[in-house]
Design a protein around this motif. Structure first.
Motif, mmCIF file in Angstrom:
data_model
loop_
_atom_site.group_PDB
_atom_site.id
_atom_site.type_symbol
_atom_site.label_atom_id
_atom_site.label_comp_id
_atom_site.label_asym_id
_atom_site.label_seq_id
_atom_site.Cartn_x
_atom_site.Cartn_y
_atom_site.Cartn_z
ATOM 1 N N ALA A 12 1.643 22.468 -34.206
ATOM 2 C CA ALA A 12 1.224 21.366 -34.837
ATOM 3 C C ALA A 12 -0.286 21.090 -34.966
ATOM 4 N N LEU A 13 -0.760 21.301 -33.879
ATOM 5 C CA LEU A 13 -2.258 21.181 -33.756
ATOM 6 C C LEU A 13 -3.206 21.890 -34.560
ATOM 7 N N TYR A 14 -2.749 23.228 -34.850
ATOM 8 C CA TYR A 14 -3.647 24.360 -35.467
ATOM 9 C C TYR A 14 -3.440 24.306 -37.147
ATOM 10 N N SER A 15 -2.108 23.693 -37.235
ATOM 11 C CA SER A 15 -1.629 23.970 -38.991
ATOM 12 C C SER A 15 -0.566 22.834 -39.266
ATOM 13 N N GLY A 16 0.334 22.638 -38.511
ATOM 14 C CA GLY A 16 1.497 21.978 -38.761
ATOM 15 C C GLY A 16 1.097 20.551 -39.391
ATOM 16 N N GLY A 32 1.956 16.013 -32.930
ATOM 17 C CA GLY A 32 2.502 15.974 -34.252
ATOM 18 C C GLY A 32 1.662 15.013 -34.847
ATOM 19 N N ARG A 33 0.743 14.457 -34.559
ATOM 20 C CA ARG A 33 -0.250 13.375 -35.312
ATOM 21 C C ARG A 33 -1.691 13.882 -35.025
ATOM 22 N N CYS A 34 -2.040 14.904 -34.334
ATOM 23 C CA CYS A 34 -3.287 15.685 -34.012
ATOM 24 C C CYS A 34 -3.566 16.677 -34.940
ATOM 25 N N ALA A 91 -4.681 2.047 -28.049
ATOM 26 C CA ALA A 91 -4.143 1.069 -29.140
ATOM 27 C C ALA A 91 -4.131 1.416 -30.364
ATOM 28 N N LEU A 92 -4.801 2.328 -30.991
ATOM 29 C CA LEU A 92 -4.600 2.844 -32.229
ATOM 30 C C LEU A 92 -3.339 3.864 -32.522
ATOM 31 N N ALA A 93 -3.322 4.589 -31.507
ATOM 32 C CA ALA A 93 -2.029 5.376 -31.468
ATOM 33 C C ALA A 93 -0.566 4.890 -31.424
ATOM 34 N N ARG A 94 -0.819 3.417 -31.217
ATOM 35 C CA ARG A 94 0.505 2.770 -31.462
ATOM 36 C C ARG A 94 0.955 2.419 -32.616
ATOM 37 N N CYS A 95 -0.158 2.668 -33.703
ATOM 38 C CA CYS A 95 0.302 2.715 -35.224
ATOM 39 C C CYS A 95 0.877 4.033 -35.488
ATOM 40 N N PRO A 96 2.242 3.997 -35.959
ATOM 41 C CA PRO A 96 2.467 5.277 -36.274
ATOM 42 C C PRO A 96 2.309 5.850 -37.694
ATOM 43 N N ASN A 97 1.480 5.355 -38.359
ATOM 44 C CA ASN A 97 0.937 5.708 -39.879
ATOM 45 C C ASN A 97 -0.678 6.171 -39.343
ATOM 46 N N VAL A 98 -1.104 6.170 -38.357
ATOM 47 C CA VAL A 98 -2.326 6.870 -37.965
ATOM 48 C C VAL A 98 -2.175 8.316 -37.516
ATOM 49 N N ASN A 99 -2.932 9.286 -37.751
ATOM 50 C CA ASN A 99 -3.293 10.567 -37.321
ATOM 51 C C ASN A 99 -4.761 10.633 -36.852
ATOM 52 N N VAL A 100 -5.000 11.944 -36.106
ATOM 53 C CA VAL A 100 -6.492 11.888 -35.817
ATOM 54 C C VAL A 100 -6.931 13.320 -35.944
ATOM 55 N N LYS A 101 -8.120 13.769 -36.264
ATOM 56 C CA LYS A 101 -8.899 14.881 -36.386
ATOM 57 C C LYS A 101 -9.667 15.088 -35.099
ATOM 58 N N LEU A 102 -9.249 16.362 -34.566
ATOM 59 C CA LEU A 102 -9.929 16.634 -33.287
ATOM 60 C C LEU A 102 -11.280 17.706 -33.482
ATOM 61 N N TYR A 160 -11.982 13.971 -24.387
ATOM 62 C CA TYR A 160 -11.890 13.642 -25.775
ATOM 63 C C TYR A 160 -10.681 14.002 -26.455
ATOM 64 N N ILE A 161 -10.655 15.332 -26.317
ATOM 65 C CA ILE A 161 -9.481 15.968 -26.982
ATOM 66 C C ILE A 161 -8.206 15.788 -26.169
ATOM 67 N N GLU A 162 -8.257 15.872 -24.973
ATOM 68 C CA GLU A 162 -7.051 15.545 -24.132
ATOM 69 C C GLU A 162 -6.558 13.974 -24.177
ATOM 70 N N THR A 163 -7.444 13.025 -24.253
ATOM 71 C CA THR A 163 -7.001 11.813 -24.631
ATOM 72 C C THR A 163 -6.566 11.435 -25.872
ATOM 73 N N CYS A 164 -7.013 12.127 -26.914
ATOM 74 C CA CYS A 164 -6.210 11.753 -28.454
ATOM 75 C C CYS A 164 -4.960 12.538 -28.298
ATOM 76 N N ILE A 165 -4.759 13.715 -27.654
ATOM 77 C CA ILE A 165 -3.491 14.439 -27.864
ATOM 78 C C ILE A 165 -2.309 13.753 -26.957
ATOM 79 N N ALA A 166 -2.948 13.118 -25.757
ATOM 80 C CA ALA A 166 -1.970 12.412 -25.018
ATOM 81 C C ALA A 166 -1.694 11.064 -25.504
ATOM 82 N N ALA A 167 -2.326 10.583 -26.346
ATOM 83 C CA ALA A 167 -2.136 9.178 -27.074
ATOM 84 C C ALA A 167 -1.451 9.435 -28.303
#
Length: 348
Positions: free
Chosen positions: A334-338, A296-298, A243-254, A285-292
């Motif tokens: 993207a995931l490691y630096s971008g 480019g936002r992880c 649900a949170l991933a549907r907000c384009p202004n939110v990013n997540v730290k893995l 947990y990591i796969e769920t976040c990246i899929a959501a």
């Protein structure tokens, strides 16, 4: 694989770092040339548990190609006096000094603390703007945003040594202060438990122009009443993440999955975990976040020295790299630096 935490292994509300124990696990570095920006670490001088520039550089220099780091507030080195709302300036001044030392080139190639996430109590309301501007002014151009820890649970579960009030992100005064961030080009790091993810969702919808970074995959709790409830917690957490991933202004730290809050028992084993052990436990947990959110936002994070109670820096990043085997070059970039460079406005 959830457990209560032996009090003897806790220091300053985190798993105690045990160098002798960590040294029992050695691994070769995987993908040593992959550029990394570590977007989440702390520095402090806690009695018996210091973590300062030399400690950080020993970790970042342990084999992975860490180009830069982002410092995240830890209520470290606050001013001893002066107006309460400005005492957190001491932390920004302290970290900016560390960053200036690193920028001299005398301490190696890693640009330590290239960006700073500080702390301003947004419950100041509109007065928060002046405090935010003061942090920008003393940061040498490195101040990128703030974090107000909001982790709270009715059972008294502790995710940090901070003691935030219930419903901080919903507080009217807090939101008046939050409104000051976007006009100054500042971000907000959110640290809370999975039971509070609806509060971040409400905040993100109310302020679509403010960049929000969800720390530590949103804190899926595995201690206290959640011991033995990992599947149920995961289901609730995953739904909230999507649900949170549907907000384009939110990013997540893995990352942050090595904290005692998450409830894995690696700290209690005779030997520290291997990167294979960690990758297996953390994969859902990591796969769920990246899929959501998409790559480019992880962004992968170390959360050191907090997660150092579970594993070494080398093993941590090896675990992440195992989880991205088969990813494209663009996704890895993207995931490691971008993503970190984009969100925290670091040069490429």
């Amino acid at each position: 694989m959830s457990t209560t935490v032996d009090p003897a292994l806790i220091s300053n509300d985190f798993l105690r770092v045990r160098p002798d124990w960590l040294a029992l696990r050695t691994e070769a570095v995987l993908e040593p040339d992959l550029p990394i920006v570590d977007p989440h670490h702390h520095l402090w001088d806690h009695p018996g548990n210091p973590y300062l520039l030399s400690d950080l550089l020993a970790d970042t220099g342990s084999g992975h190609s860490v180009m830069a780091t982002v410092y995240v507030e830890a209520r470290s080195m606050y001013r001893a006096g002066g107006p309460i709302e400005l005492r957190s300036l001491g932390e920004t001044e302290f970290v900016n000094g560390i960053a200036a030392m690193s920028a001299s080139g005398a301490y190696g190639p890693t640009a330590a603390c290239a960006a700073i996430i500080g702390n301003v109590d947004l419950r100041l309301g509109s007065r928060a703007r002046a405090a935010l501007e003061a942090h920008v002014a003393v940061s040498g151009g490195r101040f990128r945003g703030i974090r107000n820890v909001s982790a709270w649970h009715p059972d008294g579960i502790k995710a940090t040594s901070a003691s935030p009030p219930q419903g901080l992100l919903l507080d009217r005064g807090f939101r008046d202060g939050f409104a000051c961030l976007a006009p100054l080009g500042l971000t907000f790091d959110a640290w809370l438990m999975h039971t509070q993810l609806d509060e971040v969702l409400d905040l993100a919808r109310a302020f679509p122009d403010t960049t929000i970074v969800l720390d530590h995959v949103g804190g899926p709790v595995g201690i206290g009443p959640y011991v033995g409830q990992r599947e149920a917690v995961f289901a609730a957490w995953a739904a909230a993440i999507r649900a949170l991933a549907r907000c384009p202004n939110v990013n997540v730290k893995l990352g942050g999955l090595g904290m005692h809050l998450i409830g894995f028992d690696f700290h209690a084993r005779p030997q520290p975990p291997s990167s294979q052990d960690l990758a297996s436990a953390w994969k859902p947990y990591i796969e769920t976040c990246i899929a959501a959110f998409g790559a480019g936002r992880c962004m992968f994070e170390s959360n050191f020295p907090v997660d150092k109670g579970t594993c070494s820096y080398r093993v941590l990043w090896n675990a992440f790299k195992r989880l991205t085997t088969g990813f494209s070059a663009d996704e890895k970039a993207a995931l490691y630096s971008g993503t970190a460079r984009k969100v925290y406005r670091l040069p490429g």
